[in-house]
Design a protein around this motif. Structure first.
Motif, PDB file in Angstrom:
ATOM      1  N   SER A 181       9.305   3.039   2.101  1.00 13.52           N
ATOM      2  CA  SER A 181       9.900   2.440   0.907  1.00 13.52           C
ATOM      3  C   SER A 181      11.197   3.132   0.513  1.00 13.52           C
ATOM      4  O   SER A 181      11.870   2.691  -0.416  1.00 13.52           O
ATOM      5  CB  SER A 181       8.918   2.524  -0.265  1.00 13.52           C
ATOM      6  OG  SER A 181       7.740   1.826   0.025  1.00 13.52           O
ATOM      7  N   GLN A 229       6.547   5.317 -10.203  1.00 14.94           N
ATOM      8  CA  GLN A 229       6.083   3.945 -10.004  1.00 14.94           C
ATOM      9  C   GLN A 229       4.565   3.819 -10.150  1.00 14.94           C
ATOM     10  O   GLN A 229       4.064   2.788 -10.581  1.00 14.94           O
ATOM     11  CB  GLN A 229       6.521   3.414  -8.641  1.00 14.94           C
ATOM     12  CG  GLN A 229       8.005   3.157  -8.562  1.00 14.94           C
ATOM     13  CD  GLN A 229       8.414   2.538  -7.238  1.00 14.94           C
ATOM     14  OE1 GLN A 229       7.583   2.150  -6.421  1.00 14.94           O
ATOM     15  NE2 GLN A 229       9.712   2.446  -7.021  1.00 14.94           N
ATOM     16  N   GLN A 282      -1.500  -2.113  -3.757  1.00 14.61           N
ATOM     17  CA  GLN A 282      -0.544  -3.089  -4.277  1.00 14.61           C
ATOM     18  C   GLN A 282       0.849  -2.842  -3.693  1.00 14.61           C
ATOM     19  O   GLN A 282       1.538  -3.776  -3.300  1.00 14.61           O
ATOM     20  CB  GLN A 282      -0.492  -2.955  -5.804  1.00 14.61           C
ATOM     21  CG  GLN A 282      -0.347  -4.212  -6.556  1.00 14.61           C
ATOM     22  CD  GLN A 282      -0.524  -3.954  -8.055  1.00 14.61           C
ATOM     23  OE1 GLN A 282      -0.321  -2.847  -8.569  1.00 14.61           O
ATOM     24  NE2 GLN A 282      -0.915  -4.978  -8.761  1.00 14.61           N
ATOM     25  N   LYS A 283       1.251  -1.577  -3.629  1.00  9.87           N
ATOM     26  CA  LYS A 283       2.553  -1.223  -3.045  1.00  9.87           C
ATOM     27  C   LYS A 283       2.597  -1.645  -1.578  1.00  9.87           C
ATOM     28  O   LYS A 283       3.612  -2.152  -1.113  1.00  9.87           O
ATOM     29  CB  LYS A 283       2.828   0.280  -3.163  1.00  9.87           C
ATOM     30  CG  LYS A 283       2.945   0.817  -4.561  1.00  9.87           C
ATOM     31  CD  LYS A 283       4.166   0.350  -5.286  1.00  9.87           C
ATOM     32  CE  LYS A 283       5.427   0.940  -4.723  1.00  9.87           C
ATOM     33  NZ  LYS A 283       6.619   0.391  -5.348  1.00  9.87           N
ATOM     34  N   ASP A 328       0.901  -4.078  -0.210  1.00  9.89           N
ATOM     35  CA  ASP A 328       0.988  -5.542  -0.199  1.00  9.89           C
ATOM     36  C   ASP A 328       2.416  -6.011  -0.457  1.00  9.89           C
ATOM     37  O   ASP A 328       2.884  -6.956   0.162  1.00  9.89           O
ATOM     38  CB  ASP A 328       0.045  -6.160  -1.232  1.00  9.89           C
ATOM     39  CG  ASP A 328      -1.422  -6.088  -0.825  1.00  9.89           C
ATOM     40  OD1 ASP A 328      -1.699  -5.883   0.378  1.00  9.89           O
ATOM     41  OD2 ASP A 328      -2.278  -6.231  -1.711  1.00  9.89           O
ATOM     42  N   GLU A 329       3.110  -5.342  -1.371  1.00  7.66           N
ATOM     43  CA  GLU A 329       4.488  -5.700  -1.702  1.00  7.66           C
ATOM     44  C   GLU A 329       5.422  -5.503  -0.512  1.00  7.66           C
ATOM     45  O   GLU A 329       6.459  -6.149  -0.424  1.00  7.66           O
ATOM     46  CB  GLU A 329       4.996  -4.863  -2.882  1.00  7.66           C
ATOM     47  CG  GLU A 329       4.347  -5.209  -4.201  1.00  7.66           C
ATOM     48  CD  GLU A 329       4.677  -4.219  -5.311  1.00  7.66           C
ATOM     49  OE1 GLU A 329       5.545  -3.331  -5.117  1.00  7.66           O
ATOM     50  OE2 GLU A 329       4.061  -4.327  -6.384  1.00  7.66           O
TER      51      GLU A 329
END
Length: 82
Positions: A25, A35, A63-64, A66-67
Motif C-alpha cells: 500500500s 488508518q 478490509q484493507k 479487500d480494498e
C-alpha cells in the motif's frame, strides 16, 4: 446477510501479512496505524510478532486487503495456504 468469520492467521504469518500489506500500500507503520486507529508501536509489535491484532483489528486489516483488489486477495491466499 452472511456473517464472515475474522481471519484466522497464526503468528508469524499475521505479522508478515501486515508488513506486506503495508509495503504494497506504500504506507509507513505510522500511516497504517492511523488508518486502523491504533498506535505506531502496536503496528510495530504486530509486525515483529510480539503481539497479535484483536479480532476487530483483523477485520480492519481484512478490509484493507479487500480494498487492494486482486493484489490483496493474492497476498491473503499466500498466507492462508500455509
Amino acid at each position: 446477510m452472511t456473517i464472515k468469520k475474522p481471519l484466522a492467521i497464526k503468528q508469524p504469518e499475521v505479522g508478515q501479512i501486515i508488513h506486506d500489506l503495508r509495503l504494497a500500500s506504500g504506507l509507513t507503520q505510522e500511516q497504517l496505524a492511523a488508518q486502523l486507529g491504533v498506535t505506531y508501536s502496536t503496528i510495530n509489535r504486530w509486525e515483529n510478532g510480539r503481539s497479535k491484532p484483536s479480532p476487530m483489528a483483523m477485520k480492519l486489516i481484512e478490509q484493507k486487503l479487500d480494498e487492494m483488489g486482486t493484489q490483496g486477495q493474492d497476498l491473503l491466499a499466500k498466507y492462508l495456504q500455509n
